[in-house]
Design a protein around this motif. Structure first.
Motif, mmCIF file in Angstrom:
data_model
loop_
_atom_site.group_PDB
_atom_site.id
_atom_site.type_symbol
_atom_site.label_atom_id
_atom_site.label_comp_id
_atom_site.label_asym_id
_atom_site.label_seq_id
_atom_site.Cartn_x
_atom_site.Cartn_y
_atom_site.Cartn_z
ATOM 1 N N GLN A 90 0.834 -1.211 0.000
ATOM 2 C CA GLN A 90 0.000 0.000 0.000
ATOM 3 C C GLN A 90 0.865 1.257 0.000
ATOM 4 O OE1 GLN A 90 -2.764 -0.237 3.289
ATOM 5 N NE2 GLN A 90 -4.374 -0.966 1.918
ATOM 6 N N ALA A 91 1.948 1.247 0.748
ATOM 7 C CA ALA A 91 2.851 2.400 0.791
ATOM 8 C C ALA A 91 3.472 2.643 -0.583
ATOM 9 C CB ALA A 91 3.935 2.191 1.841
ATOM 10 N N GLN A 92 3.861 1.576 -1.267
ATOM 11 C CA GLN A 92 4.448 1.716 -2.603
ATOM 12 C C GLN A 92 3.425 2.260 -3.595
ATOM 13 O OE1 GLN A 92 5.890 -2.270 -3.188
ATOM 14 N NE2 GLN A 92 7.949 -1.772 -2.448
ATOM 15 N N LEU A 93 2.191 1.776 -3.495
ATOM 16 C CA LEU A 93 1.140 2.277 -4.378
ATOM 17 C C LEU A 93 0.878 3.757 -4.124
ATOM 18 C CD1 LEU A 93 -1.402 -0.698 -4.342
ATOM 19 C CD2 LEU A 93 -0.003 0.079 -6.267
ATOM 20 N N MET A 94 0.838 4.151 -2.851
ATOM 21 C CA MET A 94 0.609 5.552 -2.523
ATOM 22 C C MET A 94 1.767 6.415 -3.018
ATOM 23 S SD MET A 94 -0.238 7.455 1.039
ATOM 24 C CE MET A 94 -2.006 7.293 0.936
ATOM 25 N N GLN A 95 2.993 5.918 -2.879
ATOM 26 C CA GLN A 95 4.155 6.667 -3.362
ATOM 27 C C GLN A 95 4.068 6.861 -4.867
ATOM 28 O OE1 GLN A 95 7.966 4.886 -2.541
ATOM 29 N NE2 GLN A 95 9.086 6.660 -3.314
ATOM 30 N N LYS A 96 3.685 5.814 -5.585
ATOM 31 C CA LYS A 96 3.562 5.918 -7.037
ATOM 32 C C LYS A 96 2.483 6.928 -7.415
ATOM 33 C CE LYS A 96 2.811 3.317 -11.253
ATOM 34 N NZ LYS A 96 2.383 2.103 -11.892
ATOM 35 N N LYS A 97 1.344 6.875 -6.720
ATOM 36 C CA LYS A 97 0.273 7.830 -6.988
ATOM 37 C C LYS A 97 0.721 9.257 -6.721
ATOM 38 C CE LYS A 97 -3.835 5.011 -6.124
ATOM 39 N NZ LYS A 97 -5.019 4.858 -5.252
ATOM 40 N N LYS B 195 -2.364 29.986 -5.163
ATOM 41 C CA LYS B 195 -3.262 29.120 -5.936
ATOM 42 C C LYS B 195 -2.610 27.772 -6.229
ATOM 43 C CE LYS B 195 -5.883 32.903 -7.977
ATOM 44 N NZ LYS B 195 -6.169 33.673 -9.200
ATOM 45 N N VAL B 196 -1.305 27.766 -6.527
ATOM 46 C CA VAL B 196 -0.597 26.507 -6.746
ATOM 47 C C VAL B 196 -0.583 25.704 -5.445
ATOM 48 C CG1 VAL B 196 1.633 25.434 -7.279
ATOM 49 C CG2 VAL B 196 0.828 27.353 -8.648
ATOM 50 N N ASP B 197 -0.289 26.371 -4.329
ATOM 51 C CA ASP B 197 -0.297 25.697 -3.024
ATOM 52 C C ASP B 197 -1.660 25.062 -2.746
ATOM 53 O OD1 ASP B 197 2.335 26.130 -2.164
ATOM 54 O OD2 ASP B 197 1.836 28.037 -1.195
ATOM 55 N N ALA B 198 -2.732 25.799 -3.026
ATOM 56 C CA ALA B 198 -4.083 25.288 -2.781
ATOM 57 C C ALA B 198 -4.374 24.069 -3.657
ATOM 58 C CB ALA B 198 -5.117 26.385 -3.029
ATOM 59 N N LYS B 199 -3.947 24.129 -4.927
ATOM 60 C CA LYS B 199 -4.150 22.969 -5.823
ATOM 61 C C LYS B 199 -3.415 21.751 -5.294
ATOM 62 C CE LYS B 199 -5.366 24.222 -10.414
ATOM 63 N NZ LYS B 199 -5.292 23.621 -11.694
ATOM 64 N N MET B 200 -2.174 21.949 -4.858
ATOM 65 C CA MET B 200 -1.386 20.836 -4.329
ATOM 66 C C MET B 200 -2.059 20.256 -3.085
ATOM 67 S SD MET B 200 2.534 22.000 -4.607
ATOM 68 C CE MET B 200 3.375 22.070 -6.174
ATOM 69 N N HIS B 201 -2.482 21.130 -2.200
ATOM 70 C CA HIS B 201 -3.135 20.680 -0.967
ATOM 71 C C HIS B 201 -4.394 19.896 -1.285
ATOM 72 C CE1 HIS B 201 -5.850 21.057 2.490
ATOM 73 N NE2 HIS B 201 -4.737 20.843 3.189
ATOM 74 N N ASP B 202 -5.222 20.433 -2.170
ATOM 75 C CA ASP B 202 -6.467 19.756 -2.535
ATOM 76 C C ASP B 202 -6.196 18.401 -3.172
ATOM 77 O OD1 ASP B 202 -7.818 21.963 -1.572
ATOM 78 O OD2 ASP B 202 -8.310 22.763 -3.567
ATOM 79 N N SER B 203 -5.211 18.356 -4.044
ATOM 80 C CA SER B 203 -4.882 17.121 -4.748
ATOM 81 C C SER B 203 -4.373 16.058 -3.777
ATOM 82 C CB SER B 203 -3.836 17.400 -5.821
ATOM 83 O OG SER B 203 -3.472 16.215 -6.468
ATOM 84 N N MET B 204 -3.460 16.439 -2.923
ATOM 85 C CA MET B 204 -2.898 15.489 -1.966
ATOM 86 C C MET B 204 -3.949 15.062 -0.938
ATOM 87 S SD MET B 204 0.118 14.737 -2.858
ATOM 88 C CE MET B 204 0.123 15.148 -4.586
ATOM 89 N N SER B 205 -4.790 15.982 -0.536
ATOM 90 C CA SER B 205 -5.845 15.674 0.425
ATOM 91 C C SER B 205 -6.828 14.668 -0.166
ATOM 92 C CB SER B 205 -6.569 16.954 0.833
ATOM 93 O OG SER B 205 -7.552 16.678 1.797
ATOM 94 N N ALA B 206 -7.168 14.853 -1.438
ATOM 95 C CA ALA B 206 -8.076 13.923 -2.105
ATOM 96 C C ALA B 206 -7.441 12.536 -2.223
ATOM 97 C CB ALA B 206 -8.448 14.449 -3.491
ATOM 98 N N MET B 207 -6.140 12.513 -2.479
ATOM 99 C CA MET B 207 -5.460 11.233 -2.656
ATOM 100 C C MET B 207 -5.330 10.486 -1.334
ATOM 101 S SD MET B 207 -1.788 10.306 -4.412
ATOM 102 C CE MET B 207 -1.336 11.979 -4.291
ATOM 103 N N THR B 208 -5.118 11.216 -0.242
ATOM 104 C CA THR B 208 -4.926 10.560 1.057
ATOM 105 C C THR B 208 -6.222 10.460 1.845
ATOM 106 O OG1 THR B 208 -4.358 12.647 2.144
ATOM 107 C CG2 THR B 208 -2.533 11.352 1.210
ATOM 108 N N GLY B 209 -7.321 10.844 1.235
ATOM 109 C CA GLY B 209 -8.604 10.762 1.914
ATOM 110 C C GLY B 209 -8.701 11.723 3.081
#
Length: 106
Positions: free
Chosen positions: A10-17, A81-95
């Motif tokens: 799971q950690a490897q899959l998350m790293q790849k994502k 705006k870039v920071d917000a996009k990154m935060h939103d993207s990572m937050s969505a990926m990590t639930g």
């Protein structure tokens, strides 16, 4: 309870994502502006400035400080705006999992 191999997989899959998402975000462009749109800055996901647009009415050698302030403000707007996009993207990926201030490598 999960076994260690399952956790590692799971950690490897998350790293790849995360790597894929970072590459995707690095290619996106975000526009920041100031002065009611008179100064515009376009940044990519690596915070590299790709374009700067300044309204001709702002170009005045006697008032250069205002132009400098507007450019800085437009850059900061785009960066936020870039920071917000990154935060939103990572937050969505990590639930929504808070990873304790984990910073992206770029």
């Amino acid at each position: 309870m999960m076994n260690i191999q399952g956790i590692m997989k799971q950690a490897q899959l998350m790293q790849k994502k995360m790597e894929e998402e970072q590459a995707k975000l690095a290619q996106e462009e975000v526009e920041g502006n100031s002065g009611g749109g008179m100064v515009k800055v376009v940044l990519n996901g690596k915070f590299e400035m790709k374009k700067l647009t300044v309204d001709k009415s702002l170009v005045n050698a006697d008032d250069i400080e205002i132009l400098e302030d507007l450019i800085a403000a437009a850059y900061n707007d785009a960066k936020n705006k870039v920071d917000a996009k990154m935060h939103d993207s990572m937050s969505a990926m990590t639930g929504g999992l808070n990873l304790g201030g984990l910073k992206l490598p770029f």
